[in-house]
Design a protein around this motif. Structure first.
Motif, PDB file in Angstrom:
ATOM      1  N   ASP A 463       0.445  -1.220   0.130  1.00 16.84           N
ATOM      2  CA  ASP A 463      -0.150   0.306   0.304  1.00 16.84           C
ATOM      3  C   ASP A 463       1.057   1.189  -0.313  1.00 16.84           C
ATOM      4  OD1 ASP A 463      -1.689   2.103   0.920  1.00 16.84           O
ATOM      5  OD2 ASP A 463      -2.923   1.103   1.567  1.00 16.84           O
ATOM      6  N   VAL A 464       0.692   1.631  -1.461  1.00 19.97           N
ATOM      7  CA  VAL A 464       1.360   3.540  -1.554  1.00 19.97           C
ATOM      8  C   VAL A 464       1.282   4.072   0.258  1.00 19.97           C
ATOM      9  CG1 VAL A 464       2.465   5.258  -2.484  1.00 19.97           C
ATOM     10  CG2 VAL A 464       1.484   3.135  -3.682  1.00 19.97           C
ATOM     11  N   LYS A 465      -0.114   4.845   0.735  1.00 18.66           N
ATOM     12  CA  LYS A 465      -0.133   5.139   2.022  1.00 18.66           C
ATOM     13  C   LYS A 465       1.001   4.612   2.909  1.00 18.66           C
ATOM     14  CE  LYS A 465      -3.849   6.641   4.491  1.00 18.66           C
ATOM     15  NZ  LYS A 465      -5.343   6.859   4.617  1.00 18.66           N
ATOM     16  N   ILE A 466       0.366   3.226   3.053  1.00 19.52           N
ATOM     17  CA  ILE A 466       1.420   2.908   4.156  1.00 19.52           C
ATOM     18  C   ILE A 466       3.112   3.503   4.333  1.00 19.52           C
ATOM     19  CG2 ILE A 466       2.472   0.695   5.407  1.00 19.52           C
ATOM     20  CD1 ILE A 466      -0.601  -0.525   4.852  1.00 19.52           C
ATOM     21  N   LEU A 467       3.885   3.333   2.341  1.00 25.52           N
ATOM     22  CA  LEU A 467       4.860   3.703   2.460  1.00 25.52           C
ATOM     23  C   LEU A 467       5.061   4.694   2.946  1.00 25.52           C
ATOM     24  CD1 LEU A 467       7.691   2.820   0.907  1.00 25.52           C
ATOM     25  CD2 LEU A 467       6.572   3.449  -0.532  1.00 25.52           C
ATOM     26  N   ASN A 468       4.137   6.197   2.688  1.00 28.50           N
ATOM     27  CA  ASN A 468       4.582   7.050   2.633  1.00 28.50           C
ATOM     28  C   ASN A 468       4.696   7.549   4.189  1.00 28.50           C
ATOM     29  OD1 ASN A 468       4.940   7.279  -0.776  1.00 28.50           O
ATOM     30  ND2 ASN A 468       2.426   8.632  -0.923  1.00 28.50           N
ATOM     31  N   GLU A 469       3.335   7.248   4.654  1.00 31.15           N
ATOM     32  CA  GLU A 469       3.081   7.507   5.928  1.00 31.15           C
ATOM     33  C   GLU A 469       4.111   6.379   7.152  1.00 31.15           C
ATOM     34  OE1 GLU A 469      -1.054   7.120   6.747  1.00 31.15           O
ATOM     35  OE2 GLU A 469      -1.805   8.933   5.180  1.00 31.15           O
ATOM     36  N   GLY A 470       4.446   5.750   6.644  1.00 24.75           N
ATOM     37  CA  GLY A 470       5.579   4.920   7.904  1.00 24.75           C
ATOM     38  C   GLY A 470       7.130   5.150   7.047  1.00 24.75           C
ATOM     39  N   LEU A 471       7.139   5.792   6.110  1.00 25.59           N
ATOM     40  CA  LEU A 471       8.356   6.052   6.094  1.00 25.59           C
ATOM     41  C   LEU A 471       9.313   7.136   5.086  1.00 25.59           C
ATOM     42  CD1 LEU A 471      11.131   3.935   6.112  1.00 25.59           C
ATOM     43  CD2 LEU A 471      10.925   3.568   3.680  1.00 25.59           C
ATOM     44  N   LEU A 472       8.638   7.260   4.296  1.00 25.98           N
ATOM     45  CA  LEU A 472       9.109   8.475   3.928  1.00 25.98           C
ATOM     46  C   LEU A 472       8.650   9.572   4.235  1.00 25.98           C
ATOM     47  CD1 LEU A 472       7.712   7.046   0.158  1.00 25.98           C
ATOM     48  CD2 LEU A 472      10.077   7.080   1.486  1.00 25.98           C
ATOM     49  N   TYR A 473       6.963  10.206   4.778  1.00 30.59           N
ATOM     50  CA  TYR A 473       7.323  11.259   4.912  1.00 30.59           C
ATOM     51  C   TYR A 473       5.792  10.980   6.638  1.00 30.59           C
ATOM     52  CZ  TYR A 473       6.781  12.520  -0.256  1.00 30.59           C
ATOM     53  OH  TYR A 473       6.972  12.487  -1.694  1.00 30.59           O
ATOM     54  N   THR A 474       7.239  11.104   7.892  1.00 31.82           N
ATOM     55  CA  THR A 474       6.719  10.380   8.837  1.00 31.82           C
ATOM     56  C   THR A 474       7.107  12.551   9.729  1.00 31.82           C
ATOM     57  OG1 THR A 474       9.381  10.478   9.223  1.00 31.82           O
ATOM     58  CG2 THR A 474       7.476   8.402   9.043  1.00 31.82           C
ATOM     59  N   THR A 475       7.500  13.448   8.778  1.00 35.97           N
ATOM     60  CA  THR A 475       7.686  14.203   9.935  1.00 35.97           C
ATOM     61  C   THR A 475       6.555  15.317   9.835  1.00 35.97           C
ATOM     62  OG1 THR A 475      10.192  14.521   8.834  1.00 35.97           O
ATOM     63  CG2 THR A 475       9.253  16.818   9.800  1.00 35.97           C
ATOM     64  N   GLY A 476       5.987  15.726   8.981  1.00 36.87           N
ATOM     65  CA  GLY A 476       4.542  16.483   9.701  1.00 36.87           C
ATOM     66  C   GLY A 476       3.603  15.477  10.374  1.00 36.87           C
ATOM     67  N   SER A 477       3.723  14.733  10.758  1.00 38.05           N
ATOM     68  CA  SER A 477       3.200  13.978  12.241  1.00 38.05           C
ATOM     69  C   SER A 477       3.349  14.285  13.022  1.00 38.05           C
ATOM     70  CB  SER A 477       3.029  12.334  11.674  1.00 38.05           C
ATOM     71  OG  SER A 477       4.579  11.813  11.122  1.00 38.05           O
ATOM     72  N   LEU A 478       4.630  14.778  13.495  1.00 31.60           N
ATOM     73  CA  LEU A 478       4.875  15.879  14.624  1.00 31.60           C
ATOM     74  C   LEU A 478       4.605  16.524  15.332  1.00 31.60           C
ATOM     75  CD1 LEU A 478       9.024  15.498  13.549  1.00 31.60           C
ATOM     76  CD2 LEU A 478       7.637  13.510  15.193  1.00 31.60           C
ATOM     77  N   ARG A 479       3.320  17.328  13.884  1.00 30.37           N
ATOM     78  CA  ARG A 479       2.928  18.631  14.701  1.00 30.37           C
ATOM     79  C   ARG A 479       1.497  17.631  14.821  1.00 30.37           C
ATOM     80  NH1 ARG A 479       3.042  22.997  12.222  1.00 30.37           N
ATOM     81  NH2 ARG A 479       4.173  21.954  10.328  1.00 30.37           N
ATOM     82  N   LYS A 480       1.287  18.691  16.505  1.00 30.01           N
ATOM     83  CA  LYS A 480       0.202  18.497  17.715  1.00 30.01           C
ATOM     84  C   LYS A 480      -1.420  18.938  16.605  1.00 30.01           C
ATOM     85  CE  LYS A 480       3.370  19.937  20.651  1.00 30.01           C
ATOM     86  NZ  LYS A 480       3.826  21.064  22.284  1.00 30.01           N
ATOM     87  N   GLY A 481      -1.746  18.053  16.949  1.00 29.32           N
ATOM     88  CA  GLY A 481      -3.075  17.689  16.909  1.00 29.32           C
ATOM     89  C   GLY A 481      -3.796  17.445  15.577  1.00 29.32           C
ATOM     90  N   PHE A 482      -2.182  16.830  14.315  1.00 28.48           N
ATOM     91  CA  PHE A 482      -2.381  16.305  13.227  1.00 28.48           C
ATOM     92  C   PHE A 482      -3.716  15.268  13.470  1.00 28.48           C
ATOM     93  CE2 PHE A 482      -0.621  13.260  10.219  1.00 28.48           C
ATOM     94  CZ  PHE A 482      -0.406  13.675   8.963  1.00 28.48           C
ATOM     95  N   GLY A 483      -3.773  15.587  12.272  1.00 29.31           N
ATOM     96  CA  GLY A 483      -5.316  14.516  11.788  1.00 29.31           C
ATOM     97  C   GLY A 483      -6.080  14.705  12.275  1.00 29.31           C
ATOM     98  N   LYS A 484      -6.607  15.300  13.120  1.00 34.51           N
ATOM     99  CA  LYS A 484      -7.503  16.533  14.582  1.00 34.51           C
ATOM    100  C   LYS A 484      -8.545  16.071  13.524  1.00 34.51           C
ATOM    101  CE  LYS A 484      -6.286  17.118  18.964  1.00 34.51           C
ATOM    102  NZ  LYS A 484      -6.259  18.673  20.107  1.00 34.51           N
ATOM    103  N   ASP A 485      -8.743  17.147  12.361  1.00 34.27           N
ATOM    104  CA  ASP A 485      -9.796  17.101  11.644  1.00 34.27           C
ATOM    105  C   ASP A 485     -10.355  16.197  10.732  1.00 34.27           C
ATOM    106  OD1 ASP A 485      -7.563  17.174  10.314  1.00 34.27           O
ATOM    107  OD2 ASP A 485      -7.677  19.086   9.325  1.00 34.27           O
ATOM    108  N   LYS A 486      -9.542  14.724  10.666  1.00 34.98           N
ATOM    109  CA  LYS A 486      -9.756  13.984  10.356  1.00 34.98           C
ATOM    110  C   LYS A 486     -10.227  12.286  11.317  1.00 34.98           C
ATOM    111  CE  LYS A 486      -6.448  13.140   6.353  1.00 34.98           C
ATOM    112  NZ  LYS A 486      -5.382  12.723   5.679  1.00 34.98           N
ATOM    113  N   GLU A 487     -10.355  12.633  11.967  1.00 32.87           N
ATOM    114  CA  GLU A 487     -10.964  11.739  13.240  1.00 32.87           C
ATOM    115  C   GLU A 487     -12.591  12.144  13.483  1.00 32.87           C
ATOM    116  OE1 GLU A 487      -9.011  12.073  16.514  1.00 32.87           O
ATOM    117  OE2 GLU A 487      -7.253  11.260  15.835  1.00 32.87           O
TER     118      GLU A 487
END
Length: 487
Positions: A463-487
């Motif tokens: 899954d490309v999404k797993i590759l991106n979010e788990g390995l390639l693009y992980t820095t942005g998820s350090l932001r507090k509140g990241f993903g809140k609007d999706k939950e």
């Protein structure tokens, strides 16, 4: 699809370029573009819960994780504990091979002028030391938490390992076969009236180690710095950055002594760099729209390097400003505006620094931002860093390594869209030309061609999404509140 190169390392002493592609590490002779060796991380062994009886969580799976306070007296911080909903009658079963394709190398550094390579594999949380020539594995040490940064000290005889739990350990580079594991003695019982210090917490690890310091926040980067006093004495320090906007300066090896902090960031700090031409300074970047230039000895901010306008020229949209979680007039999707009597969303870019590198001969630094297809170069002018040039790229930069002997560098890329072709350029070579301009010299670089030919054999079929979010693009998820609007 082709698997992107998530990590790069060039060792000028041996003219060897190392690439990390998923669980594979390749080495290349950068002079003639010859493939030298390959190492693949072993399959990780996972512990899978096997239920013999009792109740589950009612949904056929595990319930969400939760946090609890550490039970050690005098220890601050929290440790993450997964509540699996298990009851008596459950047992753990080791399953080998599950997720082995995800045992990726997330960090790589060289020791003793390229004689040894130190890397971290994610799935099994292992710090591994490889032979720099043939990439034979010399040692593997499983850490209690996943390592997120590496550094070397003591003339490249000691590895400093930072983990996402906020701790920094020191490990000997090479294991001595005749030496017994250095396990600290048991601490004094609680009823003795004494308190346990942070660095006295015991992890029963079967190898020599020492817990140097701890943060109550997730660590993001780590540096080892050596300075010379006026009296000619050498003093060593550890500089650590964390998710809670801190840059801490600690003594080494007396790591319980905190020399000070560089405070001023309002978002996470993801990268720090001490330039070779200014060892008394540290450059920092993260989730803010500016980079910091600090005198780390006393925590004074010497310069705020604004990057908002430069980024807006690249991405063609507004760059968010203001404190994280504050009323900055922006959100992760955008800001509200008025058009024809209807409220519309204006797309906003929130920057996240993924790397800061130096070009020593030019007294310049290179900065890359997550998912922004360009590199920004800052040059030293009148003892300050100013924007020099922007290098556009055909994809998003993942990692970069500099050849200090020729004022050139390689940068690895990931496609900026899911419609990338099979011949997408995974590696680019940039060189400083005679006219003092940076030029893309990938077509004429033997090493870039050799790497592309070899790495194109490594395919990713998940899954490309797993590759991106788990390995390639992980820095942005350090932001507090990241993903809140999706939950």
């Amino acid at each position: 699809m082709q698997h992107p190169i998530q990590r790069l390392l060039y060792v000028p002493e041996t003219s060897t370029l190392y690439t990390c592609t998923g669980p594979h590490i390749h080495s290349f002779n950068a002079r003639i573009g010859e493939s030298l060796a390959k190492w693949t991380a072993p399959a990780a062994v996972r512990q899978v819960k096997k239920k013999k009886g009792g109740k589950n969580n009612g949904n056929g799976g595990n319930v969400a994780g939760k946090k609890r306070k550490s039970g050690d007296e005098g220890v601050e911080g929290e440790e993450e504990v997964k509540d699996t909903g298990e009851e008596e009658g459950e047992e753990e079963e080791d399953v080998e091979g599950e997720g082995s394709d995800n045992n990726n190398s997330s960090r790589i550094i060289s020791a003793r002028a390229g004689k040894y390579i130190v890397t971290v594999t994610n799935e099994d949380k292992a710090v591994r030391v490889l032979d720099g020539d043939g990439l034979a594995e010399l040692s593997s040490r499983i850490m209690p938490k996943r390592p997120c940064a590496l550094a070397l000290t003591d003339s490249d005889t000691t590895i400093l390992v930072a983990d996402k739990f906020g701790d920094v350990y020191s490990l000997p580079l090479l294991l001595s076969p005749e030496a017994a594991p250095a396990v600290p003695p048991a601490t004094t019982p609680k009823d003795s009236g004494s308190k346990r210090h942070r660095t006295e917490i015991i992890h029963d690890l079967p190898f020599a180690h020492k817990l140097l310091l701890g943060h109550v926040s997730m660590l993001t980067d780590l540096l080892s710095v050596t300075t010379t006093t006026r009296e000619g004495q050498k003093r060593k320090y550890i500089i650590t950055a964390d998710r809670d906007e801190h840059i801490r300066v600690s003594r080494y090896p007396q790591s319980w002594v905190i020399e000070g902090f560089c405070l001023g960031h309002t978002a996470f700090v993801s990268k720090v760099l001490v330039p070779g031409w200014a060892p008394q300074e540290v450059i920092s970047g993260g989730g803010d729209v500016w980079l910091g230039r600090w005198r780390w000895a006393d925590g004074k901010c010497l310069q705020r390097i604004e990057v908002a306008r430069v980024l807006e020229e690249i991405v063609g949209r507004k760059v968010a400003v203001g404190k994280e979680g504050g009323d900055s007039g922006s959100s992760r999707e955008g800001t509200e505006g008025q058009e024809g009597g209807y409220k519309v969303k204006e797309e906003v870019c929130k920057p996240a620094v993924v790397g800061i590198w130096e070009v020593p001969e030019r007294k310049a630094i290179i900065v890359a931002f997550e998912r922004i297809p360009a590199l920004i170069l800052f040059a030293t002018q009148y003892q300050a860093l100013t924007h020099h040039t922007t290098i556009p790229l055909p994809g998003n930069p993942l990692d970069l390594t500099v050849d200090p002997t020729s004022s050139s560098f390689w940068v690895s890329l990931a496609p900026s869209s899911t419609t990338a072709t099979s011949d997408f350029p995974l590696l680019q070579h940039i060189t400083l030309a005679a006219n003092n301009e940076w030029e893309n010299t990938t077509k004429g670089d033997k090493t870039a061609r050799a790497v592309s030919e070899e790495i194109s054999k490594v395919r990713y079929v998940g899954d490309v999404k797993i590759l991106n979010e788990g390995l390639l693009y992980t820095t942005g998820s350090l932001r507090k509140g990241f993903g809140k609007d999706k939950e």
